[in-house]
Write an enzyme that holds these catalytic residues in place. Sequence first.
Site, PDB file in Angstrom:
ATOM      1  N   LYS A 173     -35.754  34.498  36.832  1.00 21.23           N
ATOM      2  CA  LYS A 173     -35.538  33.526  37.617  1.00 21.23           C
ATOM      3  C   LYS A 173     -36.701  32.331  37.532  1.00 21.23           C
ATOM      4  CE  LYS A 173     -34.763  34.951  41.730  1.00 21.23           C
ATOM      5  NZ  LYS A 173     -34.340  35.309  43.187  1.00 21.23           N
ATOM      6  N   LYS A 208     -39.707  32.609  38.899  1.00 23.69           N
ATOM      7  CA  LYS A 208     -40.218  32.425  40.149  1.00 23.69           C
ATOM      8  C   LYS A 208     -41.296  33.483  40.209  1.00 23.69           C
ATOM      9  CE  LYS A 208     -37.772  31.187  43.880  1.00 23.69           C
ATOM     10  NZ  LYS A 208     -36.954  31.486  45.245  1.00 23.69           N
TER      11      LYS A 208
END
Length: 132
Positions: A44, A46
Amino acid sequence: MKRVITYGTYDLLHYGHIELLRRAREMGDYLIVALSTDEFNRIKNKKSYYNYEQRKMMLESIRYVDLVIPEDDWGQKERDVERYDVDTFVMGHDWEGEFDILKDKCEVIYLKHTEGISTTQIKKELYGKDAR
Protein backbone atom coordinates in the site's frame (compact mmCIF):
# COMPACT_ATOMS: atom_id res chain seq x y z
CA MET A 1 -23.15 -12.66 20.20
CA LYS A 2 -22.84 -9.74 17.78
CA ARG A 3 -19.40 -9.58 16.13
CA VAL A 4 -17.87 -6.40 14.73
CA ILE A 5 -14.75 -6.11 12.56
CA THR A 6 -12.60 -3.15 11.55
CA TYR A 7 -9.34 -2.76 9.66
CA GLY A 8 -6.34 -0.50 9.84
CA THR A 9 -2.63 0.08 10.28
CA TYR A 10 -2.93 1.72 13.72
CA ASP A 11 0.53 3.27 13.57
CA LEU A 12 1.31 6.07 16.00
CA LEU A 13 -1.70 5.08 18.09
CA HIS A 14 -3.67 8.16 19.14
CA TYR A 15 -6.98 9.10 20.76
CA GLY A 16 -8.75 9.11 17.39
CA HIS A 17 -7.91 5.41 17.03
CA ILE A 18 -9.14 4.70 20.55
CA GLU A 19 -12.37 6.57 19.84
CA LEU A 20 -12.97 4.59 16.65
CA LEU A 21 -12.35 1.31 18.50
CA ARG A 22 -14.64 2.35 21.35
CA ARG A 23 -17.44 3.28 18.97
CA ALA A 24 -16.99 0.08 16.96
CA ARG A 25 -17.10 -2.04 20.13
CA GLU A 26 -20.34 -0.34 21.21
CA MET A 27 -21.95 -1.80 18.08
CA GLY A 28 -21.52 -5.36 19.28
CA ASP A 29 -20.27 -7.81 21.87
CA TYR A 30 -16.95 -8.78 20.28
CA LEU A 31 -14.53 -6.57 18.34
CA ILE A 32 -12.07 -7.99 15.84
CA VAL A 33 -9.33 -5.70 14.52
CA ALA A 34 -7.62 -6.76 11.30
CA LEU A 35 -4.20 -5.14 11.47
CA SER A 36 -2.24 -4.47 8.27
CA THR A 37 0.97 -6.48 8.23
CA ASP A 38 4.28 -4.83 7.41
CA GLU A 39 4.29 -6.63 4.05
CA PHE A 40 0.77 -5.41 3.20
CA ASN A 41 1.73 -1.86 4.22
CA ARG A 42 4.62 -2.01 1.73
CA ILE A 43 2.14 -3.01 -1.01
CA LYS A 44 0.00 0.00 0.00
CA ASN A 45 3.11 2.25 -0.01
CA LYS A 46 2.65 2.96 3.70
CA LYS A 47 5.49 3.07 6.17
CA SER A 48 4.86 2.45 9.85
CA TYR A 49 7.02 3.61 12.71
CA TYR A 50 6.17 0.48 14.71
CA ASN A 51 6.35 -3.02 13.26
CA TYR A 52 3.40 -5.38 13.10
CA GLU A 53 4.13 -7.18 16.38
CA GLN A 54 4.48 -3.89 18.27
CA ARG A 55 1.26 -2.50 16.80
CA LYS A 56 -0.52 -5.79 17.56
CA MET A 57 0.65 -5.70 21.19
CA MET A 58 -0.64 -2.14 21.60
CA LEU A 59 -4.04 -3.03 20.12
CA GLU A 60 -4.33 -6.14 22.28
CA SER A 61 -3.85 -4.01 25.38
CA ILE A 62 -6.91 -1.88 24.56
CA ARG A 63 -9.98 -3.01 26.48
CA TYR A 64 -12.34 -2.54 23.53
CA VAL A 65 -10.42 -5.05 21.36
CA ASP A 66 -11.17 -8.75 21.71
CA LEU A 67 -9.08 -10.19 18.88
CA VAL A 68 -6.34 -8.90 16.55
CA ILE A 69 -5.78 -10.73 13.26
CA PRO A 70 -3.33 -9.98 10.44
CA GLU A 71 -4.52 -8.24 7.28
CA ASP A 72 -2.43 -9.50 4.38
CA ASP A 73 -4.30 -8.42 1.25
CA TRP A 74 -7.16 -6.30 -0.08
CA GLY A 75 -9.39 -9.28 -0.82
CA GLN A 76 -9.41 -10.76 2.64
CA LYS A 77 -12.28 -8.66 4.02
CA GLU A 78 -14.99 -10.81 2.47
CA ARG A 79 -13.27 -13.99 3.68
CA ASP A 80 -12.92 -12.55 7.21
CA VAL A 81 -16.61 -11.60 7.39
CA GLU A 82 -17.51 -15.22 6.63
CA ARG A 83 -14.74 -16.88 8.67
CA TYR A 84 -15.43 -14.90 11.85
CA ASP A 85 -19.23 -14.79 11.40
CA VAL A 86 -19.18 -10.98 11.41
CA ASP A 87 -22.42 -9.04 11.85
CA THR A 88 -21.05 -5.50 11.39
CA PHE A 89 -18.14 -4.19 9.33
CA VAL A 90 -16.84 -0.77 10.45
CA MET A 91 -14.44 1.60 8.68
CA GLY A 92 -13.63 5.29 8.80
CA HIS A 93 -15.73 7.60 6.62
CA ASP A 94 -12.80 8.24 4.28
CA TRP A 95 -13.51 4.74 2.89
CA GLU A 96 -17.23 5.46 2.34
CA GLY A 97 -18.68 3.25 -0.38
CA GLU A 98 -15.50 1.21 -0.87
CA PHE A 99 -16.81 -1.83 0.96
CA ASP A 100 -20.51 -1.69 0.13
CA ILE A 101 -20.01 -5.01 -1.65
CA LEU A 102 -20.10 -6.58 1.82
CA LYS A 103 -23.63 -5.32 2.50
CA ASP A 104 -25.13 -8.62 1.35
CA LYS A 105 -23.09 -10.42 4.04
CA CYS A 106 -23.23 -8.00 6.99
CA GLU A 107 -24.07 -4.47 8.06
CA VAL A 108 -21.50 -1.95 6.75
CA ILE A 109 -20.95 1.26 8.72
CA TYR A 110 -18.59 4.14 7.97
CA LEU A 111 -17.74 6.18 11.07
CA LYS A 112 -16.75 9.83 10.97
CA HIS A 113 -13.19 10.36 12.15
CA THR A 114 -12.44 12.15 15.40
CA GLU A 115 -11.88 15.81 14.56
CA GLY A 116 -8.50 17.37 15.21
CA ILE A 117 -6.34 14.23 15.00
CA SER A 118 -4.98 11.89 12.35
CA THR A 119 -1.83 9.85 11.82
CA THR A 120 -1.17 11.81 8.62
CA GLN A 121 -1.41 15.08 10.59
CA ILE A 122 0.98 13.79 13.28
CA LYS A 123 3.52 12.65 10.68
CA LYS A 124 3.23 15.94 8.82
CA GLU A 125 3.88 17.92 12.01
CA LEU A 126 6.75 15.64 13.05
CA TYR A 127 8.43 15.24 9.67
CA GLY A 128 7.26 18.34 7.79
CA LYS A 129 5.68 16.42 4.93
CA ASP A 130 2.92 13.95 4.13
CA ALA A 131 4.72 10.80 5.24
CA ARG A 132 1.69 8.58 4.74
